[in-house]
Motif scaffolding. Structure first.
Motif, PDB file in Angstrom:
ATOM      1  N   LEU A  34       0.863  -1.172   0.000  1.00 12.38           N
ATOM      2  CA  LEU A  34       0.000   0.000   0.000  1.00 12.38           C
ATOM      3  C   LEU A  34       0.905   1.229   0.000  1.00 12.38           C
ATOM      4  N   THR A  35       0.678   2.143  -0.935  1.00 10.69           N
ATOM      5  CA  THR A  35       1.529   3.331  -1.054  1.00 10.69           C
ATOM      6  C   THR A  35       0.706   4.589  -0.881  1.00 10.69           C
ATOM      7  N   LYS A  36       1.232   5.499  -0.088  1.00  9.93           N
ATOM      8  CA  LYS A  36       0.614   6.812   0.138  1.00  9.93           C
ATOM      9  C   LYS A  36       1.657   7.870  -0.213  1.00  9.93           C
ATOM     10  N   SER A  37       1.256   8.892  -0.931  1.00  8.78           N
ATOM     11  CA  SER A  37       2.160   9.965  -1.347  1.00  8.78           C
ATOM     12  C   SER A  37       1.815  11.256  -0.629  1.00  8.78           C
ATOM     13  N   PHE A  38       2.822  12.121  -0.527  1.00 13.26           N
ATOM     14  CA  PHE A  38       2.590  13.475  -0.040  1.00 13.26           C
ATOM     15  C   PHE A  38       3.612  14.402  -0.675  1.00 13.26           C
ATOM     16  N   ARG A  39       3.304  15.681  -0.659  1.00 13.34           N
ATOM     17  CA  ARG A  39       4.172  16.691  -1.273  1.00 13.34           C
ATOM     18  C   ARG A  39       4.586  17.715  -0.235  1.00 13.34           C
ATOM     19  N   PHE A  40       5.763  18.296  -0.469  1.00 11.89           N
ATOM     20  CA  PHE A  40       6.213  19.405   0.366  1.00 11.89           C
ATOM     21  C   PHE A  40       7.169  20.273  -0.436  1.00 11.89           C
ATOM     22  N   GLU A  41       7.201  21.525  -0.053  1.00  9.90           N
ATOM     23  CA  GLU A  41       8.086  22.512  -0.657  1.00  9.90           C
ATOM     24  C   GLU A  41       9.146  22.842   0.382  1.00  9.90           C
ATOM     25  N   ALA A  42      10.402  22.893  -0.026  1.00 10.52           N
ATOM     26  CA  ALA A  42      11.453  23.176   0.947  1.00 10.52           C
ATOM     27  C   ALA A  42      12.680  23.735   0.239  1.00 10.52           C
ATOM     28  N   ALA A  43      13.524  24.394   1.035  1.00  9.57           N
ATOM     29  CA  ALA A  43      14.774  24.962   0.529  1.00  9.57           C
ATOM     30  C   ALA A  43      15.952  24.263   1.207  1.00  9.57           C
ATOM     31  N   HIS A  44      17.078  24.305   0.516  1.00 10.73           N
ATOM     32  CA  HIS A  44      18.316  23.785   1.096  1.00 10.73           C
ATOM     33  C   HIS A  44      19.497  24.389   0.354  1.00 10.73           C
ATOM     34  N   SER A  45      20.672  24.102   0.863  1.00  6.98           N
ATOM     35  CA  SER A  45      21.907  24.430   0.160  1.00  6.98           C
ATOM     36  C   SER A  45      22.856  23.262   0.379  1.00  6.98           C
ATOM     37  N   LEU A  46      23.632  22.953  -0.645  1.00  2.00           N
ATOM     38  CA  LEU A  46      24.555  21.829  -0.582  1.00  2.00           C
ATOM     39  C   LEU A  46      25.938  22.276  -1.021  1.00  2.00           C
ATOM     40  N   THR A  47      26.932  21.886  -0.266  1.00  2.00           N
ATOM     41  CA  THR A  47      28.311  22.188  -0.646  1.00  2.00           C
ATOM     42  C   THR A  47      28.978  20.917  -1.169  1.00  2.00           C
ATOM     43  N   GLY A  48      30.021  21.115  -1.947  1.00  3.05           N
ATOM     44  CA  GLY A  48      30.820  19.995  -2.416  1.00  3.05           C
ATOM     45  C   GLY A  48      30.222  19.193  -3.551  1.00  3.05           C
ATOM     46  N   THR A  49      29.278  19.761  -4.295  1.00  2.00           N
ATOM     47  CA  THR A  49      28.719  19.042  -5.439  1.00  2.00           C
ATOM     48  C   THR A  49      29.346  19.574  -6.726  1.00  2.00           C
ATOM     49  N   THR A  50      29.163  18.859  -7.801  1.00  3.85           N
ATOM     50  CA  THR A  50      29.682  19.306  -9.091  1.00  3.85           C
ATOM     51  C   THR A  50      28.896  20.489  -9.647  1.00  3.85           C
ATOM     52  N   ASP A  69       7.722  20.868   5.278  1.00  5.40           N
ATOM     53  CA  ASP A  69       7.097  21.795   4.335  1.00  5.40           C
ATOM     54  C   ASP A  69       7.437  23.251   4.651  1.00  5.40           C
ATOM     55  N   HIS A  70       7.892  23.955   3.616  1.00  4.52           N
ATOM     56  CA  HIS A  70       8.266  25.361   3.700  1.00  4.52           C
ATOM     57  C   HIS A  70       9.321  25.621   4.768  1.00  4.52           C
ATOM     58  N   LYS A  71      10.276  24.686   4.856  1.00  2.00           N
ATOM     59  CA  LYS A  71      11.373  24.801   5.810  1.00  2.00           C
ATOM     60  C   LYS A  71      12.698  24.880   5.072  1.00  2.00           C
ATOM     61  N   TYR A  72      13.704  25.420   5.767  1.00  2.00           N
ATOM     62  CA  TYR A  72      15.089  25.385   5.291  1.00  2.00           C
ATOM     63  C   TYR A  72      15.674  24.097   5.858  1.00  2.00           C
ATOM     64  N   LEU A  73      15.824  23.096   5.003  1.00  2.00           N
ATOM     65  CA  LEU A  73      16.165  21.753   5.437  1.00  2.00           C
ATOM     66  C   LEU A  73      17.501  21.671   6.172  1.00  2.00           C
ATOM     67  N   ASN A  74      18.419  22.571   5.870  1.00  2.74           N
ATOM     68  CA  ASN A  74      19.715  22.560   6.550  1.00  2.74           C
ATOM     69  C   ASN A  74      19.579  22.777   8.057  1.00  2.74           C
ATOM     70  N   LYS A  75      18.465  23.360   8.489  1.00  3.25           N
ATOM     71  CA  LYS A  75      18.260  23.638   9.913  1.00  3.25           C
ATOM     72  C   LYS A  75      17.642  22.462  10.669  1.00  3.25           C
TER      73      LYS A  75
END
Length: 121
Positions: A4-20, A68-74
């Motif tokens: 059984l699969t349930k989906s949900f959506r969220f909007e969020a911000a982040h920043s990542l270092t060390g990527t190409t 949702d609507h969070k800065y994921l790095n925090k």
């Protein structure tokens, strides 16, 4: 055996270092995420359900509100806000709901996703 699969959506911000992607990834930027949570099992003879979707929805809503609507790095328990860590984070918060088989996190606008199948071993 059923899944059984349930989906949900969220909007969020982040920043990542060390990527190409370099500076573009290091700047704070946002994504629309779609998560899928899959539970496996045999329907309970009394209810006919693998898991009560209302209970699953409540547990998912708690997780969604955390992201949702969070800065994921925090979000300290998340670690580096990658797709990999997001899928593990959601798993950890929903594993009590039933026999989870996978948690997938999608960034559809980027044609990317990651699936976590739980701890191995």
């Amino acid at each position: 055996m059923w899944e059984l699969t349930k989906s949900f959506r969220f909007e969020a911000a982040h920043s990542l270092t060390g990527t190409t992607f370099g500076a573009a990834s290091e700047e704070i930027h946002g994504h629309s995420f779609r998560a899928e949570v899959t539970v496996r099992g045999t329907p309970d003879p009394a209810t006919g359900m693998v898991v009560d979707l209302g209970l699953l929805q409540r547990a998912i809503e708690d997780v969604r509100l955390t992201l949702d609507h969070k800065y994921l790095n925090k979000i300290e328990a998340l670690g580096t806000p990658t797709l990999e860590n997001l899928s593990r984070f959601v798993w950890d918060r929903l594993q009590h709901i039933g026999k989870l088989t996978r948690v997938s996190i999608h960034r559809d606008s980027c044609n990317e996703s990651c699936t976590y199948y739980g701890p191995q071993g």
